[in-house]
Design an enzyme around this catalytic site. Sequence first.
Site, short mmCIF file in Angstrom:
data_model
loop_
_atom_site.label_atom_id
_atom_site.label_comp_id
_atom_site.label_asym_id
_atom_site.label_seq_id
_atom_site.Cartn_x
_atom_site.Cartn_y
_atom_site.Cartn_z
CD GLU A 173 33.81 31.22 54.01
OE1 GLU A 173 34.05 30.29 53.23
OE2 GLU A 173 33.37 32.31 53.65
CB CYS B 269 32.44 37.86 60.13
SG CYS B 269 31.04 36.91 59.59
CB CYS C 161 24.31 26.35 57.35
SG CYS C 161 22.94 27.19 58.17
CB CYS D 194 19.11 30.80 53.13
SG CYS D 194 18.56 30.93 54.84
CB CYS E 225 23.09 31.27 52.20
SG CYS E 225 24.45 31.17 53.38
N GLY F 94 26.86 28.98 59.29
CA GLY F 94 26.14 28.32 60.36
C GLY F 94 25.06 29.20 60.96
CD GLU F 95 20.36 30.44 63.00
OE1 GLU F 95 20.30 31.15 61.98
OE2 GLU F 95 20.25 30.91 64.15
CB SER G 23 23.41 37.27 62.12
OG SER G 23 22.56 37.33 61.00
CB SER H 200 18.59 36.56 58.05
OG SER H 200 19.88 36.73 58.58
CG LEU H 201 12.09 39.78 57.83
CD1 LEU H 201 11.76 38.81 58.96
CD2 LEU H 201 11.55 41.17 58.17
CG HIS H 202 17.02 37.78 53.71
ND1 HIS H 202 17.80 38.90 53.86
CD2 HIS H 202 17.75 36.76 54.24
CE1 HIS H 202 18.95 38.56 54.45
NE2 HIS H 202 18.94 37.27 54.69
CB CYS I 106 27.62 33.93 54.24
SG CYS I 106 27.27 32.88 55.55
N1 SAH Z 1 22.50 31.83 59.99
C1 SAH Z 1 22.59 33.19 60.37
C2 SAH Z 1 23.98 33.80 60.24
C3 SAH Z 1 24.79 33.50 59.02
S1 SAH Z 1 24.49 34.34 57.54
C4 SAH Z 1 21.58 34.03 59.64
O1 SAH Z 1 20.84 33.48 58.82
O2 SAH Z 1 21.46 35.21 59.92
C5 SAH Z 1 24.86 36.04 57.81
C6 SAH Z 1 24.03 36.96 56.92
O3 SAH Z 1 24.47 36.91 55.55
C7 SAH Z 1 22.57 36.62 56.92
O4 SAH Z 1 21.81 37.79 56.98
C8 SAH Z 1 22.41 35.94 55.58
O5 SAH Z 1 21.09 35.92 55.17
C9 SAH Z 1 23.35 36.77 54.72
N2 SAH Z 1 23.74 36.16 53.46
C10 SAH Z 1 24.01 34.89 53.18
N3 SAH Z 1 24.33 34.73 51.88
C11 SAH Z 1 24.25 35.95 51.32
C12 SAH Z 1 24.44 36.44 50.00
N4 SAH Z 1 24.77 35.65 49.00
N5 SAH Z 1 24.30 37.77 49.80
C13 SAH Z 1 23.96 38.60 50.82
N6 SAH Z 1 23.74 38.19 52.08
C14 SAH Z 1 23.89 36.88 52.33
#
Ligand code: SAH
Length: 357
Positions: free
Chosen positions: A93, A106, A113, A117, A120, A165-166, A197, A220-222, A339
């Site tokens: 997508e 995007c 992936c 996470c 995700c 994907g990463e 990202s 993506s730290l979170h 995503c």
């Molecule tokens: N693999 C890469 C890029 C793909 S995800 C990465 O991890 O950055 C793109 C962004 O969307 C990342 O910051 C990811 O953590 C975030 N993301 C994924 N699922 C999400 C969700 N359910 N709500 C908010 N952000 C989300």
Amino acid sequence: MKERIDILDLTLEELAFELGKLNIAQYRAEQIYAWLHRGVLDFYDMTNIPKDMRALLDKSFKTSSVKILDILQSEDKSTAKYLFLLDDGNIIEGVVMRYTYGNTICVSTQVGCKMGCSFCASTKAGFVRDLSAGEMIAQVLAAERHIDADKGKRGIKNIVLMGSGEPLDNYENTLKFLNIIHHSLGLNISYRNITLSTCGLVTRIYDLADEGLPITLSISLHAPNDELRKEIMPIAHRYGIDEIIQSSKYYFKKTGRRVTFEYALIDNVNDRKDHAMELGQKLKDFPCHVNLIPINEIRDSHYVRSSEKNIDRFIKILQGYDIQVTRRRELGQNIQGACGQLRRDYLGRYISHSKGE
Ligand code: SAH
């Protein structure tokens, strides 16, 4: 028969090389490249190429295509989510966001992936395969064609590698994609308008920094500490936050580009006052940017988005550390904007359908 090369997967230099093998003059590479990246994928439509040469090209190359399977538009039309079908039947997508200063796409870099996470949707069904550079380009071209048809004008100005994907786990193809998309005879997208990202593959962040491309790196730290990060992102078992910050500093030094840290706010998981303070402590004095995203709630996940009160508090605390903070504009909530959600829903429907349920 020899497998035909995907012509969209070639840089201009590689195309010139392949054409050389067919005894086609080098200047033709520029002409063909310009056609392709203007969205003309059928060699027979390339009017400045002699007819017999078009037939030879058609016999020698293929163009990876992504077909639009479905489009979901947000109510205000600012966001369109595309479900793309690849030549081998896989589905990915992409999202186009319309801003007044230009459209952003995007792009997905992998089918599924590996990163796992917990919040995700892209990773829930696991990893299928890497996308080629040509398949990444084809997403942009398909979206451009659609925008064209829709509005009568072209206009992808910005690229964010934030789809499924990463990207740093598909490093070579992603880099090639950047080279092709940036080329002045191609879509000519400025590196400054590209954001990559990553969940923080540290060794690859160093590699990317050494490439010296002025693209924006978004990490993506979170979570503000490794313990909590390990609970929501398996990659945290491999790389610690301190290492990530070190590599970001190196990236900043090498490219002059401020690094962004993405932080998805999850109610009562990572949005408390002490979390904000811990993050502030870690990032203060580093000219970075924090982008807060209230989590998009997905199926089969118990995470709930943070309250407005907690989001505001988080922002204020970070600002207290002089950190540049933004809250991500939330687009596409009603169109499965997060995503991987759309693909997942589609596969879910399809699979249950084919089981006869
Ligand atoms: N693999 C890469 C890029 C793909 S995800 C990465 O991890 O950055 C793109 C962004 O969307 C990342 O910051 C990811 O953590 C975030 N993301 C994924 N699922 C999400 C969700 N359910 N709500 C908010 N952000 C989300």
